[in-house]
Enzyme design. Structure first.
Site, short mmCIF file in Angstrom:
data_model
loop_
_atom_site.label_atom_id
_atom_site.label_comp_id
_atom_site.label_asym_id
_atom_site.label_seq_id
_atom_site.Cartn_x
_atom_site.Cartn_y
_atom_site.Cartn_z
N SER A 21 46.62 34.30 19.26
CA SER A 21 46.68 33.52 20.49
C SER A 21 48.04 32.85 20.67
O SER A 21 48.62 32.31 19.72
CB SER A 21 45.59 32.44 20.43
OG SER A 21 45.69 31.59 21.55
N GLY A 46 45.45 30.22 24.67
CA GLY A 46 44.39 29.23 24.76
C GLY A 46 44.02 28.91 26.20
O GLY A 46 44.88 28.55 27.00
N ASN A 69 56.80 25.46 17.95
CA ASN A 69 56.45 25.45 19.37
C ASN A 69 55.71 24.16 19.70
O ASN A 69 54.95 23.63 18.89
CB ASN A 69 55.63 26.68 19.76
CG ASN A 69 54.14 26.42 19.63
OD1 ASN A 69 53.53 25.83 20.53
ND2 ASN A 69 53.56 26.82 18.50
N GLY A 72 51.86 23.07 24.39
CA GLY A 72 50.92 22.15 25.02
C GLY A 72 49.85 22.84 25.84
O GLY A 72 49.39 22.32 26.86
N LEU A 73 49.46 24.04 25.37
CA LEU A 73 48.33 24.76 25.97
C LEU A 73 48.54 25.09 27.44
O LEU A 73 47.60 25.03 28.24
CB LEU A 73 47.02 23.98 25.77
CG LEU A 73 46.55 23.87 24.32
CD1 LEU A 73 45.34 22.94 24.21
CD2 LEU A 73 46.19 25.24 23.74
N ASN A 125 39.47 26.68 19.65
CA ASN A 125 40.74 26.10 19.22
C ASN A 125 40.59 24.58 19.08
O ASN A 125 40.72 23.85 20.05
CB ASN A 125 41.84 26.47 20.22
CG ASN A 125 43.20 26.02 19.74
OD1 ASN A 125 43.31 25.25 18.78
ND2 ASN A 125 44.25 26.49 20.40
N CYS A 128 45.06 22.86 17.85
CA CYS A 128 46.39 22.80 18.48
C CYS A 128 47.02 21.45 18.18
O CYS A 128 46.46 20.41 18.53
CB CYS A 128 46.27 23.01 19.99
SG CYS A 128 47.87 22.76 20.81
N ILE A 190 45.47 30.37 9.62
CA ILE A 190 45.69 28.98 9.96
C ILE A 190 46.37 28.87 11.32
O ILE A 190 47.11 29.77 11.72
CB ILE A 190 46.57 28.26 8.89
CG1 ILE A 190 47.96 28.90 8.77
CG2 ILE A 190 45.89 28.24 7.57
CD1 ILE A 190 48.92 28.11 7.86
N GLY A 264 51.16 36.87 14.92
CA GLY A 264 51.65 36.02 16.00
C GLY A 264 53.15 36.05 16.16
O GLY A 264 53.71 36.88 16.89
C1 SIN Z 1 50.27 25.26 22.24
O1 SIN Z 1 49.98 25.74 23.35
O2 SIN Z 1 50.81 24.15 22.13
C2 SIN Z 1 49.99 26.04 20.99
C3 SIN Z 1 48.56 26.33 20.84
C4 SIN Z 1 48.01 26.07 19.50
O3 SIN Z 1 48.74 25.72 18.57
O4 SIN Z 1 46.80 26.20 19.32
#
Ligand code: SIN
Length: 303
Positions: A21, A46, A69, A72-73, A125, A128, A190, A264
């Site tokens: 993801s 996500g 990264n 923030g979804l 999830n 995050c 993980i 990933g």
């Molecule tokens: C994100 O969108 O910040 C990353 C997603 C995740 O770590 O689950």
């Protein structure tokens, strides 16, 4: 050719290599580079009930052997996914895992109910590290892991539930068992490790969100150890991930007990990483006289 397909909770994956993801979008961009129907499956970016713009920039940084990264979804929301992406993914005949997130337990319940029966598997999830509400907050303590799992599971009548665990916890076995007790059908781990980069000239955090999630080859030994711990703690299947770049890396997770792996960050540095890993698995199994990849699952010897 060795047998590569794996069955996890009744879902057939044509091979054990699944896009992780957040590194593969919803598959369309990669399908312009190669036919993604060769993959075992895809875990979507996500998804949340409503669209999200994500965190302010900067959101990506590199360090030796890893990236960070703080996305923030960001995502278009579950209804846009269902309208624009689901049919495309179904046309590829790969297992579709919907990674879902929320701010509240009600969000998790709602999105699971929305997707029930429409995708092959849900990946919950609760790990995050880049959002203030929800996300990893549910994934740190065993009690909240169990409760989030229970709530999500109660909304699912047709689709198996896989819970994605955070590495930023006191005890992986305790959280793995909590998810199993809450009704999880499978686990994945993980998610990223919590990290930070400092801009020394500005004397400020590099990321607008201050901290970020660390992934990539440099975290692999930690991930292998955590996957091994989880596999020893529960009876449900586990998908392993964290820094896989080649077939030999994937095999470490499978020997540790993983039924399948997710790839990933490697997709960013080599867009063909996953087809190469699948091909590499075939070659390795043939060269070592292994007829079925499932024979290697958990075959780690400690003596
Ligand atoms: C994100 O969108 O910040 C990353 C997603 C995740 O770590 O689950």
């Amino acid at each position: 050719m060795a047998k590569l397909n794996v069955n996890i909770c009744g879902v057939n994956f044509k091979n054990p290599v699944i896009a992780a993801s957040g590194t593969f979008g919803f598959g369309k961009e990669f399908d312009e580079i190669y036919d993604i129907s060769c993959l075992g499956g895809i875990s979507t970016k996500g998804l949340t009930l409503e669209p999200r713009l994500g965190n302010p920039t900067p959101r990506i940084a590199e360090a030796h052997g890893v990236i960070l990264n703080s996305v923030g979804l960001q995502n278009p929301g579950v209804d846009v996914f269902l309208r624009d992406d689901l049919d495309f993914l179904k046309s590829k005949h790969i297992a579709i895992v919907a990674n879902v997130a929320g701010r509240t337990l009600e969000d998790y319940e709602g999105i699971c109910a929305r997707l029930d029966g429409l995708v092959d598997m849900i990946e919950l999830n609760i790990s995050c590290p880049n959002v203030r509400c929800g996300g990893m907050a549910f994934g740190i303590r065993p009690e909240s892991v169990k409760e989030a799992t229970r709530v999500a599971k109660s909304a699912l009548k047709h689709t198996p539930l896989m819970v994605k665990l955070s590495p930023n916890v006191e005890s992986i076995p305790a959280n793995a068992r909590a998810a199993e007790e809450g009704g999880a059908d499978a686990l994945s781990l993980i998610n990223t490790l919590n990290g930070m980069v400092i801009d020394i000239e500005r004397r400020r955090p590099f990321f607008a969100n201050v901290t970020a999630g660390v992934s990539g080859a440099g975290i692999r030994p930690i991930a292998v150890r955590m996957v091994w711990e989880a596999c020893n703690a529960v009876g449900i299947p586990v998908m392993g991930m964290g820094g896989i770049t080649c077939a030999e890396d994937a095999l470490q997770f499978i020997l540790a007990g993983a039924a399948a792996v997710q790839v990933g960050t490697a997709n960013f540095s080599d867009t063909l990483a996953m087809p190469k890993i699948i091909e590499g698995l075939n070659s390795w199994l043939d060269a070592h006289g292994v007829a079925d990849v499932n024979e290697l699952r958990g075959a780690l010897q400690l003596d």
